[in-house]
Design an enzyme around this catalytic site. Structure first.
Site, PDB file in Angstrom:
ATOM      1  N   SER A  33     -16.652  22.999 -23.568  1.00 15.08           N
ATOM      2  CA  SER A  33     -16.596  22.151 -22.365  1.00 15.08           C
ATOM      3  C   SER A  33     -17.823  21.267 -22.249  1.00 15.08           C
ATOM      4  O   SER A  33     -17.970  20.526 -21.285  1.00 15.08           O
ATOM      5  CB  SER A  33     -16.469  23.023 -21.119  1.00 15.08           C
ATOM      6  OG  SER A  33     -17.510  23.989 -21.091  1.00 15.08           O
ATOM      7  N   ASN A  37     -20.426  33.467 -15.517  1.00 16.52           N
ATOM      8  CA  ASN A  37     -19.422  33.347 -14.452  1.00 16.52           C
ATOM      9  C   ASN A  37     -20.049  33.019 -13.096  1.00 16.52           C
ATOM     10  O   ASN A  37     -19.563  32.147 -12.372  1.00 16.52           O
ATOM     11  CB  ASN A  37     -18.598  34.635 -14.347  1.00 16.52           C
ATOM     12  CG  ASN A  37     -17.810  34.896 -15.617  1.00 16.52           C
ATOM     13  OD1 ASN A  37     -17.720  34.025 -16.482  1.00 16.52           O
ATOM     14  ND2 ASN A  37     -17.243  36.092 -15.743  1.00 16.52           N
ATOM     15  N   HIS A  75       7.162  -0.541  11.294  1.00 17.22           N
ATOM     16  CA  HIS A  75       8.167  -0.792  10.241  1.00 17.22           C
ATOM     17  C   HIS A  75       7.867  -2.084   9.479  1.00 17.22           C
ATOM     18  O   HIS A  75       8.779  -2.694   8.920  1.00 17.22           O
ATOM     19  CB  HIS A  75       9.584  -0.871  10.821  1.00 17.22           C
ATOM     20  CG  HIS A  75       9.925   0.239  11.760  1.00 17.22           C
ATOM     21  ND1 HIS A  75      10.597   1.374  11.373  1.00 17.22           N
ATOM     22  CD2 HIS A  75       9.647   0.397  13.084  1.00 17.22           C
ATOM     23  CE1 HIS A  75      10.736   2.176  12.422  1.00 17.22           C
ATOM     24  NE2 HIS A  75      10.159   1.613  13.468  1.00 17.22           N
ATOM     25  N   SER A  97      -5.176 -15.552 -13.174  1.00 18.82           N
ATOM     26  CA  SER A  97      -4.167 -15.246 -14.175  1.00 18.82           C
ATOM     27  C   SER A  97      -4.437 -16.101 -15.395  1.00 18.82           C
ATOM     28  O   SER A  97      -4.854 -17.254 -15.286  1.00 18.82           O
ATOM     29  CB  SER A  97      -2.780 -15.563 -13.608  1.00 18.82           C
ATOM     30  OG  SER A  97      -1.871 -15.779 -14.668  1.00 18.82           O
ATOM     31  N   LYS A 113      -3.099 -18.670  -9.431  1.00 17.48           N
ATOM     32  CA  LYS A 113      -3.124 -17.290  -8.936  1.00 17.48           C
ATOM     33  C   LYS A 113      -4.503 -16.798  -8.540  1.00 17.48           C
ATOM     34  O   LYS A 113      -5.514 -17.122  -9.143  1.00 17.48           O
ATOM     35  CB  LYS A 113      -2.600 -16.348 -10.026  1.00 17.48           C
ATOM     36  CG  LYS A 113      -1.128 -16.530 -10.295  1.00 17.48           C
ATOM     37  CD  LYS A 113      -0.274 -15.718  -9.367  1.00 17.48           C
ATOM     38  CE  LYS A 113      -0.101 -14.329  -9.938  1.00 17.48           C
ATOM     39  NZ  LYS A 113       0.728 -13.493  -9.120  1.00 17.48           N
ATOM     40  N   ASN A 156      -5.421 -12.873  -7.681  1.00 16.45           N
ATOM     41  CA  ASN A 156      -4.810 -11.552  -7.524  1.00 16.45           C
ATOM     42  C   ASN A 156      -5.800 -10.543  -6.930  1.00 16.45           C
ATOM     43  O   ASN A 156      -6.948 -10.487  -7.349  1.00 16.45           O
ATOM     44  CB  ASN A 156      -4.331 -11.032  -8.878  1.00 16.45           C
ATOM     45  CG  ASN A 156      -3.259 -11.924  -9.479  1.00 16.45           C
ATOM     46  OD1 ASN A 156      -2.430 -12.467  -8.745  1.00 16.45           O
ATOM     47  ND2 ASN A 156      -3.291 -12.096 -10.784  1.00 16.45           N
ATOM     48  N   GLU A 163      -5.600  -3.429  -5.326  1.00 13.35           N
ATOM     49  CA  GLU A 163      -4.502  -2.732  -6.012  1.00 13.35           C
ATOM     50  C   GLU A 163      -5.002  -1.458  -6.696  1.00 13.35           C
ATOM     51  O   GLU A 163      -4.334  -0.426  -6.693  1.00 13.35           O
ATOM     52  CB  GLU A 163      -3.840  -3.653  -7.035  1.00 13.35           C
ATOM     53  CG  GLU A 163      -3.096  -4.812  -6.395  1.00 13.35           C
ATOM     54  CD  GLU A 163      -2.740  -5.883  -7.417  1.00 13.35           C
ATOM     55  OE1 GLU A 163      -1.675  -5.766  -8.030  1.00 13.35           O
ATOM     56  OE2 GLU A 163      -3.520  -6.835  -7.597  1.00 13.35           O
ATOM     57  N   GLN A 183     -12.082  27.007 -16.524  1.00  7.14           N
ATOM     58  CA  GLN A 183     -12.892  25.939 -17.115  1.00  7.14           C
ATOM     59  C   GLN A 183     -12.201  24.583 -16.945  1.00  7.14           C
ATOM     60  O   GLN A 183     -12.843  23.533 -16.997  1.00  7.14           O
ATOM     61  CB  GLN A 183     -13.135  26.237 -18.597  1.00  7.14           C
ATOM     62  CG  GLN A 183     -13.959  25.196 -19.309  1.00  7.14           C
ATOM     63  CD  GLN A 183     -14.467  25.694 -20.652  1.00  7.14           C
ATOM     64  OE1 GLN A 183     -15.393  26.485 -20.702  1.00  7.14           O
ATOM     65  NE2 GLN A 183     -13.842  25.253 -21.728  1.00  7.14           N
ATOM     66  N   LYS A 236     -13.138  21.432 -14.133  1.00  2.14           N
ATOM     67  CA  LYS A 236     -14.191  20.426 -14.050  1.00  2.14           C
ATOM     68  C   LYS A 236     -13.784  19.004 -14.436  1.00  2.14           C
ATOM     69  O   LYS A 236     -14.088  18.055 -13.719  1.00  2.14           O
ATOM     70  CB  LYS A 236     -15.391  20.867 -14.913  1.00  2.14           C
ATOM     71  CG  LYS A 236     -16.237  21.927 -14.199  1.00  2.14           C
ATOM     72  CD  LYS A 236     -17.348  22.453 -15.028  1.00  2.14           C
ATOM     73  CE  LYS A 236     -16.941  23.578 -15.932  1.00  2.14           C
ATOM     74  NZ  LYS A 236     -16.258  24.714 -15.283  1.00  2.14           N
TER      75      LYS A 236
HETATM   76  N1  ARG Z   1     -17.759  27.044 -19.485  1.00  2.00           N
HETATM   77  C1  ARG Z   1     -17.265  28.102 -18.661  1.00  2.00           C
HETATM   78  C2  ARG Z   1     -16.462  27.538 -17.504  1.00  2.00           C
HETATM   79  O1  ARG Z   1     -16.697  26.443 -17.141  1.00  2.00           O
HETATM   80  C3  ARG Z   1     -18.381  28.947 -18.142  1.00  2.00           C
HETATM   81  C4  ARG Z   1     -18.003  30.343 -17.827  1.00  2.00           C
HETATM   82  C5  ARG Z   1     -17.661  31.078 -19.062  1.00  2.00           C
HETATM   83  N2  ARG Z   1     -17.449  32.454 -18.801  1.00  2.00           N
HETATM   84  C6  ARG Z   1     -16.836  33.256 -19.674  1.00  2.00           C
HETATM   85  N3  ARG Z   1     -16.674  34.484 -19.327  1.00  2.00           N
HETATM   86  N4  ARG Z   1     -16.347  32.793 -20.806  1.00  2.00           N
HETATM   87  O2  ARG Z   1     -15.599  28.172 -16.959  1.00  2.00           O
END
Ligand code: ARG
Length: 466
Positions: free
Chosen positions: A28, A115, A161, A282, A288, A290, A295, A327, A330
């Site tokens: 990640s 974690n 409306h 355009s 034009k 735009n 948008e 994970q 993110k």
């Molecule tokens: N890169 C992991 C995440 O974003 C970090 C936590 C990883 N924990 C594990 N037990 N593999 O979730």
């Protein structure tokens, strides 16, 4: 140790490195390196706490803090060398720390896990992001309120409306968005208050046997208190979902004004001009202009709501506690919140920049029998008719005007009296759009002096914010 094929963090248990696809799939770091500064801040708080509670020595803590400071500098000046083989931001930073200060780096991970680390980092990130949004939303409110003050008495059609309904002022319309954004800010701040608890110290899922001081790390990181349940601390992402849901609601507000800009800048409406700064031409049609920025703001809701949808499906039915599924929280969140921030910026620019076209707005305000309700109300007040009767008489007047292809004010008094003999001569005064807006003096109504007062109150509040 770096030369070993197996992972440095858990090499003891493994005899070979992961397959190349597994390494890429699992990593990640390409996106979670955005959490680097938060990760280092949390590690610094953790290291100080470990020394404070005598879990590690003061000199080890000093080495950790010095090393983390160097890593922070490298991250900030862009010289940090992120490695996909080290999977994520946490292991990249810890590994770099080891390169810098040697084996003492291994003490940093005492009494914590990735974690609780990632849960802490992400809360810090979301908290900062909410602060940034609050600031930008206040800026947008300010832009709307300032335009509203400028055009507090500029009359335009109000729609239901998308059909002309009753005249309102442009200022009144703009102030509607100031109120929506105020609620969005409130929702963001509620979310921030709820997320402001520190998961650090929950460790992998069960807490730790080391005599840590969670109050200390929580305080050092600006949280209100430590989270109360270690399983919950590492396994929930409701704070992300809540933030994404608020961003989704807010982006629907932005999209509604964006849509109005798109409609109002058409030659058919011609209510509004946006300058070159926020429009494009355009390549084939020279005439034009735009409204691309509007948008795009309108479209971004798809992405932002999509991120919420994506994460809610990741989280649904996940057994406690942490699973790698999480994970996936993110990338979509960063993408959605980045795009949300850009939309807010574009909106501030467009609102500052837009110029109404008064003659178009005023002439359209009188179209479509927009003061018919005023006439009915007036018949109630003047002749003490029940509203339903007044509505009926007004309806007949409109049928007559429509059949003549003219406006109510172009009908003669005798013609009107054919419909209802009781109609007084001064009926025509009530039909003007000015009279219509001036009469809406109920609290929250469109009477220009009320609109100006509301705009000025908001401007003062927004100027005084800290
Ligand atoms: N890169 C992991 C995440 O974003 C970090 C936590 C990883 N924990 C594990 N037990 N593999 O979730």
């Amino acid at each position: 140790m770096d030369g070993l094929k197996t992972n440095i963090m858990w090499g003891g248990r493994f005899s070979r490195s992961p397959s190349e696809l597994m390494e890429r799939f699992n990593a990640s770091v390409d996106y979670d390196q955005r959490l680097a500064e938060h990760d280092i801040r949390a590690s610094m708080a953790h290291a100080s706490m470990l020394a404070d509670t005598e879990i590690i020595s003061m000199s080890d803590a000093e080495a950790l803090l010095d090393g983390l400071q160097t890593v922070l500098t490298e991250v900030r000046n862009g010289s940090f060398n992120w490695k996909i083989s080290l999977e994520d931001v946490h292991m990249n930073i810890e590994n770099r720390l080891r390169e810098l200060i040697g084996p003492v780096a291994g003490r940093l991970h005492t009494a914590r896990s990735r974690n609780d680390q990632v849960a802490t980092d992400f809360r810090l990130y979301i908290r900062d992001t909410i602060d940034q949004f609050d600031h930008m939303l206040a800026e947008l409110q300010f832009a709307f309120a300032r335009k509203a003050e400028m055009h507090y008495d500029l009359i335009m059609p109000g729609f239901t409306h998308l059909q002309p309904a009753q005249p309102i002022t442009f200022g009144h319309h703009l102030m509607a968005y100031v109120e929506m954004l105020a609620r969005d800010r409130g929702r963001f701040l509620d979310a921030k208050q709820r997320l402001n608890e520190c998961p650090l110290g929950a460790a992998a899922l069960a807490g730790t046997s080391f005599p840590i001081n969670r109050d200390k790390t929580s305080l050092a990181l600006g949280f209100s208190r430590p989270t109360a349940n270690s399983l919950d601390s590492v396994s929930d992402r409701d704070f992300v979902l809540e933030t994404l849901s608020v961003a989704t609601i807010c982006s629907t507000h932005l999209s509604r004004f964006a849509e109005e800009m798109v409609i109002w800048t058409t030659p058919q409406f011609g209510f509004l001009n946006l300058s070159d700064a926020w429009t494009t031409g355009s390549s084939i049609m020279p005439q034009k202009r735009n409204p691309d920025a509007a948008e795009l703001v309108r479209a971004k809701v798809g992405r932002i709501a999509g991120a919420f949808q994506s994460l809610i499906l990741v989280m649904k039915a996940l057994p406690l506690a942490y699973s790698k599924d999480m994970q996936e929280d993110k990338e979509v969140t960063f993408d959605a919140l980045d795009n949300f921030a850009t939309s807010l910026g574009a909106m501030v620019g467009m609102v500052d920049n837009m110029e109404p076209v008064p003659e178009r707005m005023i002439s359209a305000a009188g179209c479509g029998f927009s003061t018919a309700t005023d006439l009915a109300d007036w018949l109630v007040k003047e002749l003490k008719l029940p509203f339903r009767d007044a509505h009926n008489i007004t309806g007949q007047i409109i049928v007559l005007a429509e059949s003549r292809g003219c406006d109510i004010k172009d009908l003669s008094l005798p013609e009107l009296r054919d419909i209802a003999p009781c109609i007084p001569e001064n009926i025509f005064s009530v039909l003007s759009v000015e009279n219509s807006v001036n009469s809406k003096t109920s609290y929250g109504g469109t009477a220009p002096h009320h609109v100006r007062e509301m705009a000025q109150n908001w401007i003062a509040r927004l100027e005084n914010r800290t």
